[in-house]
Design an enzyme around this catalytic site. Structure first.
Site: not given
Length: 395
Positions: A9, A104-105
Site C-alpha cells: 500500500d 495505490d494498493e
DNA sequence: TCTGGGGTCCTAGGACCC
DNA sequence: TCTGGGGTCCTAGGACCC
C-alpha cells in the site's frame, strides 16, 4: 505449503505524488481534492493536515476551517495513473501473481519465493526499496496467510513499514482490534454491533451467532464473524478487468433544466464510451444515476437489445432513462451519472433477424465512435464532437 | 459541517420459464 | 377457482472501499 500473501500500500499516495511533482509541498499540510469554495471533498490529506483532524471524504470547506493554512491541490487522475502503473510494474518483478486492489494498493502471492528473495520480511524490504528508488514513493507492506490478514497488517505497518503476521497467529492478531479495523465493517455495521455490546474483533469472533444474524442478516453475519476470526482467502484474482465503467458529475448549482441535464449526460456518455472501447469490451446494460437536491439518490438501468460500445447507444439509452425519471420526480438535481455494465468480452453470434446495423457491435455507431476516438487521440478531446453536444456547452 | 467520483458486492422482489 | 418449487434474469437500492 502455507500461502504467503503481501498487501502493498502506497503511503498517502495522492499527496506523495504531488510532492514528487512539486517538492515545495514537502513538510506542509496538503489536501488533495475538490475546491474548498464549492462542493469539493477531500480525497487525500498529508499527515501534517491530519493532525488538524482533516480526513478523506470530508467536505473541503470543513477541511479549510480545521486547517486554514493547508495547501489545496486539485489533483490529476492522469498523473496518478502513471505512477500507479510504474508501481505495479515493480511488483510484477517480484511475483507474476499481482492483483491490483485500487490505484495505490495491490496483493501479491509470494508463496515459495524464499530462495529468490529471502524470507518474507526481507523480500518486503527489497520491494519497498525498489519502489522508493524507482517510483519515488514509500510503501507499507502487510504479510499474512490471507489477503484479509495482509491488508489489515499493512495498516498496522503504516507509514513506511512492514508488518508480518505469522501463519496461525491471525485470530490473535485481530482479537484486540476495534471493529472498524476489519474491512467490510463500516459505520452501519459498527453501530449495530455496538448495540450488542461488541467493541473488538475478539468479542465479535466469539459472539453468539443468533443476535449477530438478526443485526446483520444471516449471510453477512456469518461472513463477518469468519473474517473477525482471521479466516480469509489467499486466492488472487488476476486480470479480469473492470466489471462496470461509469462517469458522474456534481453541479455547482442544482438544476432541473432538461436541455442542460441532457447535454451533460451526453458528455458523460462519451467519456464512458471512450473508456469502454479502450477496454475492448461491450456493454449489455446502461445505467443512469441521479442525486436530487435533497440527497435522494436513484438509479435506473436498461438492458440493451444487443451488446454495444458506441456513444450514441449509451447516450440514447441514458436520455430515455433520464426522461422517465424526471417525469416521475421533477425536482432539482445536484448530480447526474451514466454507467455501462454487464460487460462482455466477446460478441455473440448475431441473429440475422436482429437489426444491429446502427447500435450493435461493428454497427454504424460503434464504427463512428471508434473513428472519433482516433481523431481525439491525435488532436485532443475537443477536436470533434457529435451534433447535439455543441449547443449545450455550459458546464 | 454538508457531503466527489470511481468502483465492488449483496439483497430482495418480480417476471418468466419449466 | 386455486394453485408448488426451482432457476434465471432484470432492476433498485444500500453498504462499503479507496
Amino acid at each position: 505449503m502455507k500461502p504467503v500473501i503481501f498487501h502493498v500500500d502506497l503511503d498517502a499516495f495522492f499527496v506523495a505524488v504531488e510532492r514528487v511533482v512539486d517538492p515545495s509541498l514537502i513538510g506542509k499540510p496538503v489536501v488533495v481534492g475538490g475546491s474548498p469554495d464549492g462542493r469539493g471533498v477531500v480525497t487525500s490529506a498529508s499527515y501534517e493536515a491530519r493532525v488538524f483532524g482533516v480526513r478523506s471524504a470530508m467536505s473541503a470547506a470543513v477541511a479549510k476551517r480545521l486547517c486554514p493554512e493547508a495547501v489545496f491541490v486539485r489533483g490529476s487522475r492522469h498523473l496518478y495513473g502513471k505512477f500507479s502503473r510504474q508501481f505495479m510494474d515493480v511488483l510484477r518483478d517480484f511475483s507474476p501473481l499481482v492483483q491490483p486492489a485500487s490505484i495505490d494498493e495491490a496483493y501479491m502471492d509470494m508463496t515459495g519465493t524464499d530462495r529468490l528473495f529471502g524470507p518474507p520480511v526481507e523480500a518486503a524490504t527489497k520491494i519497498r526499496s525498489r519502489v522508493t528508488n524507482e517510483v519515488q514513493l514509500t510503501a507499507s507492506i502487510g504479510i499474512g496467510e490471507s489477503k484479509l490478514v495482509a491488508k489489515v497488517a499493512s495498516n498496522v505497518a503504516k507509514p513506511n513499514g512492514v508488518h508480518e503476521v505469522p501463519a496461525g497467529a491471525s485470530a490473535a492478531f485481530f482479537a484486540p482490534m476495534p471493529l472498524r479495523a476489519l474491512p467490510g465493517i463500516g459505520p452501519k455495521a459498527e453501530k449495530g454491533l455496538r448495540m450488542l455490546g461488541i467493541k473488538t474483533l475478539g468479542q465479535l469472533a466469539r459472539f453468539e451467532i443468533g443476535p449477530l444474524r438478526r443485526s446483520l442478516g444471516v449471510n453477512h453475519a456469518e461472513s463477518i464473524q469468519r473474517r473477525a476470526r482471521g479466516i480469509g482467502s489467499a486466492e488472487l484474482s488476476i486480470g479480469q478487468g473492470a466489471k462496470s465503467i461509469s462517469a458522474e458529475t456534481t453541479f455547482g448549482e442544482d438544476s432541473d433544466d432538461m436541455d442542460f441535464l441532457s447535454g451533460t449526460l451526453q458528455k458523460l456518455s462519451e467519456r464512458v464510451g471512450v473508456r469502454l472501447r479502450k477496454s475492448g469490451k461491450f456493454a449489455r446494460s446502461v445505467s443512469l444515476k441521479l442525486r436530487y437536491h435533497d440527497w435522494e439518490t436513484i438509479s435506473r438501468q436498461v438492458t440493451l437489445p444487443a451488446p454495444a460500445d458506441g456513444d450514441a447507444t449509451i447516450t440514447t439509452a441514458g436520455r430515455e432513462l433520464l426522461r422517465k425519471a424526471m417525469t416521475k420526480r421533477k425536482a432539482k438535481v445536484r448530480l447526474v451519472g451514466v454507467g455501462v455494465g454487464n460487460l462482455t468480452e466477446q460478441v455473440g453470434q448475431m441473429s440475422l433477424l436482429e437489426d444491429v446495423a446502427s447500435s450493435g457491435p461493428g454497427g454504424l455507431d460503434s464504427r463512428l465512435s471508434g473513428t472519433m476516438d482516433k481523431i481525439r487521440t491525435r488532436f485532443g478531446h475537443d477536436a470533434i464532437q457529435r451534433g447535439q453536444s455543441q449547443a449545450k456547452k455550459r458546464e
